[in-house]
Design a protein around this motif. Sequence first.
Motif, PDB file in Angstrom:
ATOM      1  N   LEU A   6      43.099 -19.884 -61.274  1.00 51.64           N
ATOM      2  CA  LEU A   6      43.282 -18.493 -61.294  1.00 51.64           C
ATOM      3  C   LEU A   6      42.533 -17.683 -60.623  1.00 51.64           C
ATOM      4  O   LEU A   6      41.122 -17.825 -60.531  1.00 51.64           O
ATOM      5  N   ASP A   8      41.759 -13.684 -60.000  1.00 50.57           N
ATOM      6  CA  ASP A   8      41.684 -12.487 -60.405  1.00 50.57           C
ATOM      7  C   ASP A   8      41.075 -11.276 -59.950  1.00 50.57           C
ATOM      8  O   ASP A   8      41.051 -10.127 -60.564  1.00 50.57           O
ATOM      9  N   SER A  10      38.024 -10.676 -60.312  1.00 50.03           N
ATOM     10  CA  SER A  10      36.863 -10.314 -61.176  1.00 50.03           C
ATOM     11  C   SER A  10      35.560 -10.768 -60.603  1.00 50.03           C
ATOM     12  O   SER A  10      35.572 -11.856 -59.838  1.00 50.03           O
ATOM     13  N   THR A  13      35.029 -14.592 -60.806  1.00 55.20           N
ATOM     14  CA  THR A  13      35.876 -15.399 -59.937  1.00 55.20           C
ATOM     15  C   THR A  13      35.459 -15.460 -58.430  1.00 55.20           C
ATOM     16  O   THR A  13      35.668 -16.139 -57.726  1.00 55.20           O
ATOM     17  N   CYS A  44      42.591 -13.880 -67.887  1.00 59.61           N
ATOM     18  CA  CYS A  44      42.731 -12.974 -66.731  1.00 59.61           C
ATOM     19  C   CYS A  44      42.204 -11.519 -67.231  1.00 59.61           C
ATOM     20  O   CYS A  44      42.648 -10.973 -67.898  1.00 59.61           O
ATOM     21  N   ASN A  46      41.807  -9.041 -64.694  1.00 62.34           N
ATOM     22  CA  ASN A  46      42.722  -8.352 -63.905  1.00 62.34           C
ATOM     23  C   ASN A  46      44.176  -8.840 -63.574  1.00 62.34           C
ATOM     24  O   ASN A  46      44.498  -9.041 -62.357  1.00 62.34           O
ATOM     25  N   PRO A  47      45.015  -8.718 -64.629  1.00 61.59           N
ATOM     26  CA  PRO A  47      46.526  -8.965 -64.230  1.00 61.59           C
ATOM     27  C   PRO A  47      47.215  -8.526 -63.189  1.00 61.59           C
ATOM     28  O   PRO A  47      47.917  -9.079 -62.885  1.00 61.59           O
ATOM     29  N   GLY A  50      45.835 -10.536 -60.439  1.00 61.04           N
ATOM     30  CA  GLY A  50      45.736 -11.984 -60.853  1.00 61.04           C
ATOM     31  C   GLY A  50      46.844 -13.007 -60.182  1.00 61.04           C
ATOM     32  O   GLY A  50      48.014 -12.614 -60.017  1.00 61.04           O
ATOM     33  N   VAL A  76      50.356 -13.117 -61.815  1.00 58.18           N
ATOM     34  CA  VAL A  76      50.395 -13.224 -63.143  1.00 58.18           C
ATOM     35  C   VAL A  76      51.167 -12.342 -63.974  1.00 58.18           C
ATOM     36  O   VAL A  76      51.862 -12.875 -64.838  1.00 58.18           O
TER      37      VAL A  76
END
Length: 111
Positions: A6, A8, A10, A13, A44, A46-47, A50, A76
């Motif tokens: 994933l 996203d 952020s 990540t 997640c 920040n969809p 993402g 996402v």
Amino acid sequence: IVRIALYDGSPATLLKPPTFSTHVIRDNGLNPVWNEEDLATFECLNPSVGILLFKVYDHCEVTKTDVLIGASAIPVTCMREGFRCVSLYDSNNTRGGAMRFASLFVHVQMV
């Protein structure tokens, strides 16, 4: 081996994205089935940005390396609950030849 990651955007990540890997399926190259008991779960943050990245590898026992078979990246926000078919693309991002019908059958559950 199937690996799911994933991305996203952020700060967490920026280090290393959260990932999930299946175990190796031996002697079943034509139609492997991964009935994993552990589920791939991701949070997640920040969809809207993402991306879920699905990668399928062939594990070579002789060289102990993983060779990419196919991959697919899905936003996402485009994921829907239920059973889904994730189309796989080769390293050139095409779906021709042997990759024309390659896909992963997955079950998506949002919580």
